[in-house]
Design a protein around this motif. Structure first.
Motif, short mmCIF file in Angstrom:
data_model
loop_
_atom_site.label_atom_id
_atom_site.label_comp_id
_atom_site.label_asym_id
_atom_site.label_seq_id
_atom_site.Cartn_x
_atom_site.Cartn_y
_atom_site.Cartn_z
N GLY A 1 -21.01 -13.91 12.65
CA GLY A 1 -21.88 -15.07 12.84
C GLY A 1 -22.21 -15.36 14.27
N GLU A 2 -22.00 -14.41 15.17
CA GLU A 2 -22.31 -14.61 16.58
C GLU A 2 -23.79 -14.34 16.84
OE1 GLU A 2 -19.59 -12.07 18.64
OE2 GLU A 2 -17.82 -13.09 17.86
N PRO A 3 -24.32 -14.75 17.99
CA PRO A 3 -25.75 -14.58 18.26
C PRO A 3 -26.18 -13.12 18.20
CG PRO A 3 -24.78 -16.11 19.83
CD PRO A 3 -23.64 -15.52 19.05
N VAL A 4 -27.39 -12.92 17.68
CA VAL A 4 -27.98 -11.59 17.58
C VAL A 4 -28.55 -11.20 18.94
CG1 VAL A 4 -29.88 -10.30 16.54
CG2 VAL A 4 -28.48 -11.80 15.13
N SER A 5 -28.40 -9.92 19.31
CA SER A 5 -28.93 -9.41 20.56
C SER A 5 -29.38 -7.96 20.33
CB SER A 5 -27.86 -9.46 21.66
OG SER A 5 -26.88 -8.45 21.45
N PRO A 6 -30.09 -7.36 21.30
CA PRO A 6 -30.47 -5.96 21.14
C PRO A 6 -29.28 -5.02 20.88
CG PRO A 6 -31.73 -6.94 22.90
CD PRO A 6 -30.71 -7.97 22.49
N ALA A 7 -28.09 -5.40 21.35
CA ALA A 7 -26.91 -4.55 21.15
C ALA A 7 -26.59 -4.35 19.68
CB ALA A 7 -25.70 -5.14 21.88
N CYS A 8 -26.95 -5.31 18.83
CA CYS A 8 -26.66 -5.14 17.40
C CYS A 8 -27.54 -4.05 16.81
CB CYS A 8 -26.81 -6.46 16.65
SG CYS A 8 -28.49 -6.98 16.33
N ASP A 9 -28.77 -3.88 17.33
CA ASP A 9 -29.63 -2.79 16.87
C ASP A 9 -29.08 -1.43 17.30
OD1 ASP A 9 -31.38 -4.53 15.66
OD2 ASP A 9 -32.84 -4.50 17.29
N VAL A 10 -28.46 -1.38 18.48
CA VAL A 10 -27.86 -0.13 18.94
C VAL A 10 -26.72 0.28 18.01
CG1 VAL A 10 -26.56 0.94 20.82
CG2 VAL A 10 -28.57 -0.45 21.33
N PHE A 11 -25.90 -0.70 17.61
CA PHE A 11 -24.83 -0.41 16.64
C PHE A 11 -25.44 0.13 15.34
CE2 PHE A 11 -21.72 -1.31 13.38
CZ PHE A 11 -20.51 -1.07 13.99
N SER A 12 -26.50 -0.50 14.87
CA SER A 12 -27.15 -0.04 13.64
C SER A 12 -27.71 1.36 13.80
CB SER A 12 -28.25 -1.02 13.24
OG SER A 12 -27.72 -2.31 12.98
N TRP A 13 -28.22 1.67 15.00
CA TRP A 13 -28.69 3.03 15.28
C TRP A 13 -27.56 4.04 15.09
CZ3 TRP A 13 -27.12 6.73 18.76
CH2 TRP A 13 -27.96 7.82 18.98
N GLY A 14 -26.37 3.72 15.58
CA GLY A 14 -25.23 4.61 15.41
C GLY A 14 -24.89 4.81 13.94
N CYS A 15 -24.94 3.73 13.16
CA CYS A 15 -24.67 3.83 11.72
C CYS A 15 -25.74 4.68 11.04
CB CYS A 15 -24.63 2.45 11.10
SG CYS A 15 -23.28 1.39 11.65
N LEU A 16 -26.98 4.42 11.40
CA LEU A 16 -28.10 5.15 10.78
C LEU A 16 -28.03 6.63 11.08
CD1 LEU A 16 -31.72 4.02 10.44
CD2 LEU A 16 -31.32 6.15 11.67
N MET A 17 -27.70 6.98 12.32
CA MET A 17 -27.63 8.40 12.68
C MET A 17 -26.45 9.09 11.98
SD MET A 17 -30.26 8.92 14.32
CE MET A 17 -29.82 10.67 14.38
N THR A 18 -25.36 8.35 11.77
CA THR A 18 -24.24 8.93 11.01
C THR A 18 -24.67 9.22 9.58
OG1 THR A 18 -22.69 7.65 12.35
CG2 THR A 18 -21.86 8.56 10.29
N TYR A 19 -25.41 8.28 8.97
CA TYR A 19 -25.90 8.50 7.62
C TYR A 19 -26.84 9.71 7.57
CZ TYR A 19 -28.45 7.90 3.27
OH TYR A 19 -29.02 8.13 2.04
N ALA A 20 -27.75 9.79 8.54
CA ALA A 20 -28.70 10.90 8.55
C ALA A 20 -28.00 12.25 8.70
CB ALA A 20 -29.71 10.70 9.68
N ALA A 21 -26.93 12.28 9.48
CA ALA A 21 -26.23 13.54 9.77
C ALA A 21 -25.24 13.94 8.69
CB ALA A 21 -25.51 13.42 11.12
N THR A 22 -24.73 12.96 7.93
CA THR A 22 -23.64 13.26 6.98
C THR A 22 -23.93 12.85 5.54
OG1 THR A 22 -22.53 11.12 7.29
CG2 THR A 22 -21.99 12.89 8.85
N GLY A 23 -24.93 11.99 5.33
CA GLY A 23 -25.21 11.49 4.01
C GLY A 23 -24.38 10.28 3.62
N ARG A 24 -23.62 9.70 4.56
CA ARG A 24 -22.80 8.51 4.29
C ARG A 24 -22.76 7.65 5.54
NH1 ARG A 24 -18.93 9.59 7.48
NH2 ARG A 24 -18.17 11.72 7.76
N ALA A 25 -22.50 6.38 5.34
CA ALA A 25 -22.36 5.47 6.48
C ALA A 25 -21.01 5.70 7.16
CB ALA A 25 -22.46 4.02 6.00
N PRO A 26 -20.87 5.29 8.43
CA PRO A 26 -19.61 5.54 9.16
C PRO A 26 -18.45 4.67 8.72
CG PRO A 26 -21.13 4.30 10.53
CD PRO A 26 -21.89 4.67 9.30
N PHE A 27 -18.73 3.62 7.96
CA PHE A 27 -17.67 2.72 7.49
C PHE A 27 -17.67 2.71 5.97
CE2 PHE A 27 -19.07 1.20 11.64
CZ PHE A 27 -17.87 1.20 12.35
#
Length: 532
Positions: free
Chosen positions: A179-205
């Motif tokens: 529930g903390e303020p949203v910032s561009p850094a949260c999109d960077v985290f999502s980029w990491g999750c998205l790239m993990t899904y694209a590379a492996t077929g599953r989310a990193p968590f």
């Protein structure tokens, strides 16, 4: 429903927590996508205010690897946004049907999404809901869609009227889940999750139920097995729990294309590594960069330390991490006052989500101090061992705000200030209603220009202007720069630099005159970094 506005609706493309997306045609027969916001949100005035801001900002996003926002109805009973129609499956569908991406296809996705985020963040927008279904694989390359609009739901606690969480927890940053303020850094985290899904077929968590997923994101390390080595280190950096230690979208892009950032020589996320990624990890990769860039970063050594960034040429403001921001839609925030438009001597939150600051006779100089969450100066008391430490204000900052002159009688000036000590000492960056800009140093309420004022070509005070000012620590000196609408207008260096301090806005008219200046400020932002 067959028609909305001037668009003929053809078919439903999808439904989500915020609304329904249609394929449609404009009057010229061009295919577009129309997202119609669910009616339940229209009754919330704060949502409508934030929706209008986010949609207007989204229209400013450059068309790099995004589905551009073409139109929007921001005031009617039925809110909607119109974007380019992008044919092709989304990333989630493509991976489900054909398996994970490999090699150059994976590289192209990483670069395209990082490019899109760089453009989105450059317009002052946060995507807020980056996930595989929001990346379309068009015939000409990946395109990011649906950026920024979900942030309007922050005004309602980030949930729909039925209690549905907006965003996909597997791809949401820890600070968003807390529930903390949203910032561009949260999109960077999502980029990491998205790239993990694209590379492996599953989310990193992992995890199936929502509580299990949230626990994994908040407390466990990501599972990056299966991510190609050349990409794994950068994905791992993007998935760091602390948002201040993540790379920016621009830094992701620079590393992916084999180019170091021209704006930063040392950044926070590198400081957590024994050996900075730029010096070691990239060299270990068999990938020398999917594209070859020619730019190299320059580190400026001052007093044995590396400054927060190196300004090389006349350019845009440095892309430092965002540490505080306020768009004034929440009138119960920590800025002082409630604005009265009928008075010539008022300040505070306006009723349409901005901050007014007047200057007039008997109150010729008015300051608004930002309620930034940092310690300025030395603590006034010895902290208890159980107290949480308060971070000090960064050594180097960029302060930004949108400013519009609503009315002026006579002449006046307005702008930003930094390094204030709360007792009449500060740096000031101001532009007059006649279009002259200057940088001043004020000590114990006595001030003077650090350089002669300069004329700002084409300046129109009655229009919204973006003012940005940097106070950059450079050894014992302070480098001061003013930008107006992204263009550098003045830069000076003060060898007897003031200490880091408070920041805020100022409106002023000449003392003893009958001038009246009414300025409305919006989208205040503080970005900063401290040299190590």
């Amino acid at each position: 429903m067959n028609q909305i506005g001037r668009y003929r609706l053809l078919q439903v493309l999808g439904r989500g927590g915020m609304g329904t997306v249609y394929m449609a045609e404009d009057p010229q027969g061009t295919r577009v996508a129309v997202k119609v916001i669910n009616p339940e949100f229209s009754q919330h005035e704060q949502f409508r205010m934030r929706f209008r801001r986010e949609a207007e900002a989204a229209q400013r996003v450059r068309r790099f690897s995004t589905a551009a926002v073409l139109d929007a109805d921001l005031a009617g009973d039925q809110l909607y946004v119109v974007t380019e129609y992008v044919p092709g499956p989304n990333l989630e569908e493509a991976v489900r049907q054909s398996g994970p991406l490999k090699g150059s296809n994976l590289d192209a996705l990483a670069v395209s999404v990082a490019t899109a985020l760089t453009a989105i963040h450059g317009a002052g927008v946060v995507h807020r809901d980056l996930k595989p279904s929001n990346v379309l694989l068009s015939p000409i390359g990946p395109r990011v869609i649906d950026f920024g609009i979900a942030r309007a739901l922050d005004m309602l606690g980030g949930v729909t009227g039925t209690g549905e969480l907006i965003g996909t927890p597997r791809y949401m940053a820890p600070e968003v889940l807390r529930g903390e303020p949203v910032s561009p850094a949260c999109d960077v985290f999502s980029w990491g999750c998205l790239m993990t899904y694209a590379a492996t077929g599953r989310a990193p968590f992992g995890g199936e139920a929502l509580p299990a997923i949230v626990y994994q994101v908040l407390n466990t390390e990501p599972d990056l097995s299966g991510v190609e080595p050349g990409l794994r280190e950068l994905v791992q950096a993007a998935l760091v729990k602390d948002p201040q230690r993540r790379p920016t979208a621009q830094q992701l892009l620079d590393h992916l294309v084999g180019r170091q950032s021209q704006q930063t020589a040392q950044v926070n996320w590198q400081q957590s590594h024994t050996t900075p990624y730029t010096q070691s990890q990239a060299g270990k990769s068999g990938r020398k960069g999917m594209l070859i860039g020619a730019a190299a970063a320059i580190a400026v050594l001052a007093g044995g330390a590396v400054t927060a960034w190196a300004l090389l040429t006349s350019s845009a403001p440095p892309n430092l991490p965002r540490v505080y921001g306020d768009d004034f839609t929440n009138a119960s925030g920590d800025w002082r006052g409630t604005y009265n438009a009928d008075s010539d001597n008022s300040y505070g939150y306006t009723n349409d989500g901005a901050y007014g600051l007047d200057a007039a006779q008997y109150s010729e100089e008015e300051f608004a101090q930002a309620p930034i969450p940092f310690l300025v100066g030395e603590p006034t008391a010895t902290p208890m061992p159980t107290d949480s430490p308060t971070a000090r204000v960064p050594d180097s900052v960029v302060v930004g705000v949108d400013a519009t002159v609503k009315s002026v009688v006579g002449n006046g000036e307005y702008g930003l200030w930094c390094r204030g000590d709360g007792d009449g000492t500060y740096y000031e960056f101001a532009v007059s209603t006649a279009g002259e800009a200057r940088i001043r140093k004020v000590v114990n309420q006595a001030g003077s220009n650090l350089e002669s004022p300069v004329k700002v070509e084409g300046f129109k005070p009655r229009e919204k202007n973006r003012l940005e000012a940097s106070c950059e620590q450079a050894g014992g000196s302070v480098r001061l720069t003013l930008w107006i609408n992204g263009k550098e207008v003045q830069r000076v260096e003060d060898s007897a630099g003031l200490a880091p301090g408070h920041v805020g806005m100022v409106s002023r008219v000449q003392k003893g005159s009958e001038s009246v200046l009414k300025v409305v400020y919006d989208n205040f932002e503080l970005r900063g970094s401290t040299a190590k």
